[in-house]
Enzyme design. Structure first.
Site, mmCIF file in Angstrom:
data_model
loop_
_atom_site.group_PDB
_atom_site.id
_atom_site.type_symbol
_atom_site.label_atom_id
_atom_site.label_comp_id
_atom_site.label_asym_id
_atom_site.label_seq_id
_atom_site.Cartn_x
_atom_site.Cartn_y
_atom_site.Cartn_z
ATOM 1 C CD GLU A 54 70.890 -2.477 29.357
ATOM 2 O OE1 GLU A 54 70.259 -1.310 29.082
ATOM 3 O OE2 GLU A 54 70.557 -3.400 29.017
ATOM 4 C CB CYS A 85 64.909 -1.213 32.740
ATOM 5 S SG CYS A 85 66.151 -2.680 33.074
ATOM 6 C CB CYS A 94 69.895 -2.379 32.492
ATOM 7 S SG CYS A 94 69.246 -4.046 31.839
ATOM 8 C CB THR A 171 42.609 -10.945 -2.771
ATOM 9 O OG1 THR A 171 43.407 -11.582 -1.563
ATOM 10 C CG2 THR A 171 41.202 -11.049 -2.107
ATOM 11 C CB ALA A 174 33.786 -16.300 -7.677
ATOM 12 N NE ARG A 194 51.136 -16.410 9.093
ATOM 13 C CZ ARG A 194 51.144 -17.490 8.489
ATOM 14 N NH1 ARG A 194 51.448 -18.727 8.864
ATOM 15 N NH2 ARG A 194 50.047 -17.296 7.480
ATOM 16 C CG LEU A 214 46.577 -17.337 10.372
ATOM 17 C CD1 LEU A 214 45.423 -16.699 11.149
ATOM 18 C CD2 LEU A 214 46.745 -16.832 8.975
ATOM 19 N N GLY A 306 40.626 -11.220 5.161
ATOM 20 C CA GLY A 306 40.004 -10.606 3.880
ATOM 21 C C GLY A 306 39.488 -9.355 3.563
ATOM 22 C CG LEU A 309 39.560 -7.390 9.439
ATOM 23 C CD1 LEU A 309 38.720 -6.279 10.573
ATOM 24 C CD2 LEU A 309 39.860 -8.614 10.284
#
Length: 373
Positions: A54, A85, A94, A171, A174, A194, A214, A306, A309
């Site tokens: 705004e 707000c 605002c 994925t 081994a 991300r 990451l 992995g 998880l």
């Protein structure tokens, strides 16, 4: 609903989306000021601590110049994607600014679920004699801010799980190595995931196997306000119940990394450690952990982890969205499967997905899905 109202509010929603990567932890909001069919000004929220939608729309209309109010928005209709707000935080209210600007009408896509606001902004406008239409195009407005809405409605963040696999459902090799299954275009797309998130979560085994960073990088990914998005403190949480993360791990060289452990384990050096309750299997209690992330104002959380998880998150049904990248390759019988899930003996117990979208990203495919109800 008039066609004009829908048109201007739809434009405000498109504007709000330009702040998708840069305004965490605040919601994405757009605003358009219109009088007698003419757009006077428009704006959207870019960065927390700076002007809200705004404010930016009023400034764009020339309402405020050199600190002086010119009342150029008097009699206008304000089209806003989220209830203005009512309270003053890092920036002024605002709702109060719109009232001071002299608008005569407000068309608001949806109420704000934030309990600090939650109807108070609309009430302020109405008490000032401003006509309010709300809600309108609410589904589109909710899609802008799934994390803000879920965090305030349920006390949990909106959770995405990013996965990547070969055509034969593998994925990692081994030996645990998985760089790179997908090609550069898909990896660039992950950078956007991300940047869209306010926190990233991984597991200690992924850190041991892949040593990822990451981080949000690659300015060439061409997102709005990349500089602001890159500057956002976006913590990475490593679920590490027994603090096994190697001291030399790339993530431990970053100031924003938090180790998530069970009580009774000593952190290496001066590392940030979040102690969480555990399960009978001596794993982090995932529901309690997500509630803590919400308490820390992490609205949208990305899990890059992995098979163990990822399987636990799916089994606990703690996911709102799964983003799966599929590479056109085979990795063979010895490679690791995508997920570690309990053995299923009956077809009726299959984990069913609802596919929302399939796109080709470079040489790979991206499948966006949710867990079926």
């Amino acid at each position: 609903m008039s066609i004009e109202d829908a048109r201007h509010l739809a434009h405000a929603i498109r504007l709000a989306d330009k702040g998708r990567y840069s305004c965490h932890p605040n919601p994405r909001v757009g605003c358009v000021l219109v009088r007698q069919g003419r757009v006077l000004g428009e704006g959207y929220h870019i960065k927390a601590g700076e002007g809200h939608a705004e404010v930016n729309a009023l400034a764009n209309a020339g309402h405020v110049k050199d600190g002086t109010s010119h009342s150029l928005a008097k009699g206008a209709t304000a089209y806003v994607t989220l209830e203005p707000c009512s309270f003053q935080g890092k920036t002024p209210s605002c709702a109060a600014l719109l009232i001071a600007a002299g608008i005569s009408r407000a068309v608001i896509a949806m109420p704000d679920p934030d309990p600090r606001n939650a109807g108070k902004g609309i009430e302020m406008l109405q008490q000032a004699g401003i006509e309010v239409t709300c809600p309108l195009l609410e589904d589109s407005a909710r899609a802008l801010n799934p994390g803000h809405i879920k965090r305030h409605e349920t006390g949990l963040p909106f959770v995405r799980l990013k996965l990547a696999m070969s055509l034969d459902g593998k994925t990692a090799l081994a030996n645990g190595k998985s760089k790179w299954i997908t090609a550069s275009a898909a990896r660039l797309d992950v950078q956007r995931l991300r940047a869209e998130s306010s926190a990233i979560v991984t597991g200690v085994q992924t850190v041991i196997d892949d040593d990822p960073s990451l981080s949000v990088r690659q300015a060439e990914m061409n997102i709005p306000h990349f500089k602001e998005a890159k500057e956002i403190p976006r913590p990475v949480y490593i679920l590490d119940p027994e603090l096994r993360t190697p001291p030399g791990a790339a993530l431990l060289q970053q100031d924003n990394t938090v180790l998530v452990a069970l009580d009774g384990f000593d952190a290496p050096g001066d590392r940030q450690v979040l102690v969480m309750p555990g399960t009978a299997e001596k794993r982090i209690d995932l529901h309690s952990f997500l509630k803590e992330l919400a308490r820390r104002e992490h609205s949208e959380v990305l899990f890059e982890c992995g098979q163990t998880l990822a399987g636990a998150m799916i089994s606990a049904r703690l996911l709102d969205e799964i983003v799966l990248y599929i590479a056109p390759c085979f990795m063979g019988d010895g490679a690791r499967s995508l997920l570690k899930l309990p053995t299923i003996d009956r077809m009726s117990d299959l984990v069913q997905l609802a596919i929302k979208d399939i796109q080709k990203i470079g040489d790979d495919f991206r499948v966006t899905a949710t867990l079926a109800q």
